[in-house]
Scaffold this motif. Structure first.
Motif, PDB file in Angstrom:
ATOM      1  N   TRP A 148       0.818  -1.217   0.000  1.00 28.84           N
ATOM      2  CA  TRP A 148       0.000   0.000   0.000  1.00 28.84           C
ATOM      3  C   TRP A 148       0.857   1.275   0.000  1.00 28.84           C
ATOM      4  O   TRP A 148       0.368   2.370  -0.229  1.00 28.84           O
ATOM      5  N   ASP A 149       2.117   1.134   0.272  1.00 26.85           N
ATOM      6  CA  ASP A 149       3.049   2.270   0.174  1.00 26.85           C
ATOM      7  C   ASP A 149       3.394   2.579  -1.282  1.00 26.85           C
ATOM      8  O   ASP A 149       4.046   3.582  -1.566  1.00 26.85           O
ATOM      9  N   ASN A 150       3.019   1.677  -2.175  1.00 23.88           N
ATOM     10  CA  ASN A 150       3.344   1.850  -3.593  1.00 23.88           C
ATOM     11  C   ASN A 150       2.136   2.454  -4.300  1.00 23.88           C
ATOM     12  O   ASN A 150       1.060   1.836  -4.364  1.00 23.88           O
ATOM     13  N   ASP A 151       2.308   3.642  -4.848  1.00 22.48           N
ATOM     14  CA  ASP A 151       1.172   4.363  -5.433  1.00 22.48           C
ATOM     15  C   ASP A 151       0.515   3.574  -6.568  1.00 22.48           C
ATOM     16  O   ASP A 151      -0.711   3.525  -6.672  1.00 22.48           O
ATOM     17  N   LYS A 199      -0.623   4.727   6.754  1.00 24.09           N
ATOM     18  CA  LYS A 199      -1.309   5.544   7.759  1.00 24.09           C
ATOM     19  C   LYS A 199      -1.747   4.725   8.960  1.00 24.09           C
ATOM     20  O   LYS A 199      -1.857   5.249  10.062  1.00 24.09           O
ATOM     21  N   ALA A 200      -2.021   3.442   8.725  1.00 25.15           N
ATOM     22  CA  ALA A 200      -2.487   2.598   9.832  1.00 25.15           C
ATOM     23  C   ALA A 200      -1.332   1.904  10.553  1.00 25.15           C
ATOM     24  O   ALA A 200      -1.569   1.126  11.465  1.00 25.15           O
ATOM     25  N   LEU A 201      -0.114   2.192  10.127  1.00 27.19           N
ATOM     26  CA  LEU A 201       1.041   1.522  10.752  1.00 27.19           C
ATOM     27  C   LEU A 201       1.687   2.451  11.778  1.00 27.19           C
ATOM     28  O   LEU A 201       1.359   3.626  11.872  1.00 27.19           O
ATOM     29  N   MET A 202       2.636   1.865  12.519  1.00 29.13           N
ATOM     30  CA  MET A 202       3.315   2.708  13.504  1.00 29.13           C
ATOM     31  C   MET A 202       4.227   3.686  12.777  1.00 29.13           C
ATOM     32  O   MET A 202       4.772   3.395  11.718  1.00 29.13           O
ATOM     33  N   PRO A 247      -0.971  -3.812   4.193  1.00 26.83           N
ATOM     34  CA  PRO A 247      -1.982  -3.278   3.277  1.00 26.83           C
ATOM     35  C   PRO A 247      -3.406  -3.518   3.777  1.00 26.83           C
ATOM     36  O   PRO A 247      -4.301  -2.722   3.466  1.00 26.83           O
ATOM     37  N   ALA A 248      -3.621  -4.577   4.551  1.00 27.17           N
ATOM     38  CA  ALA A 248      -4.966  -4.811   5.076  1.00 27.17           C
ATOM     39  C   ALA A 248      -5.367  -3.663   6.003  1.00 27.17           C
ATOM     40  O   ALA A 248      -6.480  -3.133   5.922  1.00 27.17           O
ATOM     41  N   LEU A 249      -4.443  -3.278   6.890  1.00 32.92           N
ATOM     42  CA  LEU A 249      -4.748  -2.180   7.812  1.00 32.92           C
ATOM     43  C   LEU A 249      -4.949  -0.870   7.049  1.00 32.92           C
ATOM     44  O   LEU A 249      -5.868  -0.097   7.337  1.00 32.92           O
TER      45      LEU A 249
END
Lengths: 225, 225, 225, 225, 225, 225, 225, 225
Positions: free
Chosen positions: A97-100, F11-14, A128-130
């Protein structure tokens, strides 16, 4: 399967028309660190998911973490079973999810229900789930089509999914939740997919077929008498 | 493989030229009572044994206990992988060695080393194993290509084999004991057979191939610079 | 340690002056198929064996099965901990005893007691163990410095060793059987080797040292009062 | 079953005509200390043994250790299933073989093969098993119709049986070893006995019967068309 | 208990008049490395052995390996429960049989049956057990009053005992083998010792006593009506 | 790593810039009561956490419960791997959050995300985790860098964390959550840290490197031909 | 049991007057794929539920998924123990709640508390449980009267129930929650039902009865003296 | 212990001044059906809870379910360790909260935090825990001072507690949560109580004391030199 099933049931289940399958980092190097499921079962479960998604025309997105390095190549079954899957390369991000491009590819499907599986469960699925959950998606994490490096990690990951509102699920339940009814043209192929995720089901079917044949033959024999 | 291997080693191992494979009652109904190995692993192991025996031209004899009844049909892989196997029907005998035709078929092979596997281990393998041992054969019982109805039965069976002079062995060891050297024309197929009995070996091979390709490509790239 | 220990005991134990250590196929690719011991413990045990053998000047022979292929390289600890070990290359033989150079190298040591460990236990240890036993050697198989692809294989292998007169043993017992007495100059290094094979022993030693220091300090404090 | 089975096989198996069943201290108080098998399975296995022995007319001898005390009464199934069994009271002896009447009762059967089960396996079975073996009997110890107070005790007992020449066996194997052939008038009742010791077999039979009926009905339906 | 039991049974069992108990290195530091039995169970079993041996007047010999070092002191229960036990200090020998004084102390008892327990089983019990067996003693190794640093070590040790002719046994079986009959003056104390090694037996006895009291009270009540 | 990763994910990670590591009572005496993870793994996980925190400049606070008593000294790796860590002595409080200096030291870091690990998990981690959560911190409990005295305690603790809003996590997930991308200068050292917490990853890397070298060498050889 | 129990307790428990039992797809073919509970225990638990519901007059609804196919027939105990149960045939729907007749049948009972059990738990129980919960029912899922194809599936299913507000429960707790007091006319039959779900309870009762009889007889004997 | 501990921590922990201990149905007959913890550990944990509660003057209420019947008497340790505990007889109610006297006795303590333990966890603890929670109490369920009839029941019960807001906890955590600081007069007795619930802690303390003595003696010896 709204278009197949007239019933009003299933409101609390996933909607097959709104779902996409995300397969995250099923790489042979990472597989060798998985200890909460056998690699043979893990691969079979991923294959079963891929087949049911392909059959029912769910979008499939695959990605890999550093596949030129020790993490290894994606399991080759993915390309065989889902040639139409979209592969998103990453630039070193651990969290897809960090990958645009990955996020855009997900968004482009227009689906709001994401079925995720990957290795490690606690990382490649969890992150990515979170993030997807925070972004408003309904997220299912398929824990036996994923793998963690210890039993303790596996239990901990399950607890964190539940705590975060990500729905933990297993491969056989995903198939059933998409399948929904035996009165559909794909029933025979779906039955075959069950045998991949639940090999004992194959044995049950073999015994059944033989016994039915015996019954039929005995009847024929009796009729002749 | 005396004809392949010039060495004087292996005197304590089974002689591939003197061995036959006996597959006893691998039936889908009986499979459903097996609890000491998963049915998926059991079937994979039986398939691997069948393939290595076929490749190295060992005689294969199959038999079934009441296949028209609840015990069910033989697993279909046997006929696919070893079309040349000799099937011996029985007349209700639990112990294959109680069937004269079975014993004659074994004797006709002229082999004195018998590799046995079957379901249940404690019965369908144990009884002919004990009888064959008493009749002067060298007997190997392949415990993970066989199945017992409980873990306690499995441990007990292992102890009884050891006590009786029947050699307990596993599928991967049988393959290796027949294989003996990688310097033989069948090496590639044997490698493939290993991946059936030991699926993690497949993962190792995939990782290896990819990493070798990366190494080769990087070398090519460096050379161009 | 006849030269250290005046006692008449130990007649039933291995004689350190007559023993050699054979390390068979401890390769990183094969490690990834081991399921009866964790790879971390396996490597620690092999390291501990290598260190005690080096310290007590036992001959060490290493070998590998196709190290250019998927089986992978020998674990690098071997070269670090036992630079004097003799490495015997093989020509594809699965069974090290099938390789003439290997057998000659063993015989050249003049030792009649062989301590063997390797991966897989059921194959790479079992085959030369059986051959060496048949050739008149006393053979010890170190089962936790070895690895098998399943728990069932591990139990089966143990039974086959016992049945064949090969002595099954564990790393900590080998160290003790070579160690024999704390009244020797190498005691401190041997204590350190124990902590490699039995990490809880390190914790015990740390607690002990601290408590002894506390006792000493309290005494000093009391004496001052 | 010499009188049923014309075959020359089974020489290494127990001879049904020479066998007696000894049931030792299956008492409800002792059951509550059993930890290597569930009490439900233990009772089912004892019942299955009792039924097959009764059906095939093997002598059955039962005994109890201090049934008026905490060890409790014999499980009532014994009296129900084998009203003809001979009960031998004891005078406080832990080892039934220490009781002269018990030994005489065994000897009076004229049988030389003794099938023993009891609680605890390590004591109430082990002691008379060792004594009977020393007295020249062939002894089988049915480990899952017996119970020990820990898993460690269970493994240790199995090793001691094997070491002593007592044959360790399980209930399903005893039934099969007595059964020997499906071509006998008692076949239907024996099938029912299998379902007691191996409940999954009942499930297999139910599935089989239903599938056969479906086959027969479909044939009838097809024939009508 | 020849002097208690008139029976001719028990010939294959240990003779209480010819037995001694050897307790080897039950030290609190070593306990912290034991992983095949809980330390609580281990200590309870050692206490039970000590009590039965004291009650029946078996000689008890204790020893420790470097009790001033990390291995720690002997468990204090030994001194409490068997003040008459002979303690043999060692001079650093790992194998108690390497210590002349220990061997002489054993020989001085005049007993030929040695019941051994200790920590580690694979070392502190195994080594003197093998030496004593070689010296002509009958040796019993009490595996649950001993401890090994891993489950794999425990299984391996059991196999090596069986292979070597050392009899593996558990605490409850030792008590029974010494006990032999409930018709003896020490019966009540022996019953209490059982509850130490098998705590569930205590629960059974408590339930029994209460139910008997209820029965007695109800009878009294009925009689009054 | 906002300064490394341009992406909008996570955003949901630490947040690594807002996190501190609290290591609570990792003492060698307490380690000897831990039964839900091996002490070897526990120490490796704590070391890995300490290394990643040191590398990425997270504040680290350590504390101990009565280190002069039986609880023993802190594991020495902490001082070696994180010389900059702040050690807070306590005055007998079981719950570190009961110690004012500890709370002040935490507050002084200015971080709102606390990564906690300790022994026992159910006490030394749970109590300050609950208090910190109540005080408004985001709390992560690293369950495999912590230890509990039984498996039942471990499961119960996990449930209580989840119920209370404390996030249960494992060491490998913490590393990944801090790591976030392979495109950073510390990548090589982070890879090495992974091998500490997940030793199989080391094996994968060794196999990879060797295979890549083989590929490179074969390419060179082919090019020469 | 408002009509039996005057107490004001139990507000948080299920109300027996408002509850119905739904038994979903307890079919012999599906049973053969269940791996988280033994089939023997599963059937016993389903029988116990059926008996308590019948005794206390709860409505029972049964249904099956494709009983003419490999899934097999319903376990015959259902018809025997609850002849009054309503069977709802389905038209291929995997989720019973997708079948209108099923939902209507449930609604017609007028009960708002649904006790559900079935095979597979993750599918045949989960789907209607989620739908019923969404429709406003109180739902209890009896996990040991249900079955899943793996331990991992079982753990995952439990987490999903808890996350969704479906109450996970076991058979013994359902019986107790319906039972509520021993001061009721059905007490003896309820006691018998407990022994079906908890077979050890039968053993306890047998020991109790015997001990009470001994107490009574001894009292009688004493009185005569 | 507000009166001992000046700190502002512990706000999220139980308040010792507001807590009572409820011990529910710890009866020897029920113990014999417990399968998720050994009875020896269960009794030790209950004893430890009773001792800490007595020491710190928490009210203790005990009760039993039909103690004249098969459920058996309360474990006698309760009366020995807490003679001041209030025993509430019941009139057949399974759920203690259904008994008015029980609820009144709880209310009379004036405490709002209830620490509950009992057998079965899923029933005798669960029912009053749910009712007390609904009545506004803070409820802690001590799962290892309680027992359930299967592992599956145990896991299910834990999930239901967590789902319902009942706090699952273990004995060692309860002791610590009440203990709070080593700087209190009862410290030595509390240390002793820890050894009951965590027997390995006793071993640690014994090793510590001995090592401290060795340190002291060595110091004395050095000083003399």
């Amino acid at each position: 399967m709204g278009h197949v099933l007239p019933s009003g049931g299933g409101k609390a289940l996933m909607n097959v028309d709104d779902a996409a399958l995300l397969l995250l980092d099923h790489q042979t190097g990472l597989f060798q660190t998985v200890k909460d499921v056998t690699v043979a079962e893990l691969r079979a479960n991923v294959s079963a998911l891929t087949r049911i998604a392909t059959l029912l025309k769910l979008p499939i997105i695959t990605t890999a973490s550093e596949p030129e390095g020790p993490n290894g190549p994606l399991m080759p079954e993915l390309a065989e079973l889902a040639p139409h899957a979209v592969y998103v390369p990453r630039n070193g991000e651990v969290n897809a999810w960090d990958n645009d491009l990955f996020v855009q590819t997900v968004e482009k499907t227009g689906k709001k229900t994401l079925i995720m599986a990957g290795v490690w469960t606690s990382v490649c699925v969890m992150f990515p789930a979170l993030d997807a959950k925070a972004a408003g998606f309904n997220v299912y994490a398929v824990v036996d089509a994923s793998g963690d490096p210890s039993q303790m990690a596996s239990r901990t990951t399950l607890a964190r999914f539940a705590q975060s509102g990500v729905v933990p699920i297993t491969t056989n339940a995903v198939i059933c939740e998409l399948h929904r009814t035996w009165r559909r043209p794909e029933a025979a192929e779906i039955a075959d997919i069950y045998t991949v995720a639940t090999p004992d089901y194959r044995t049950v079917m073999e015994s059944y077929q033989k016994a039915k044949d015996v019954g039929s033959a005995q009847k024929q024999y009796q009729d002749r008498m």
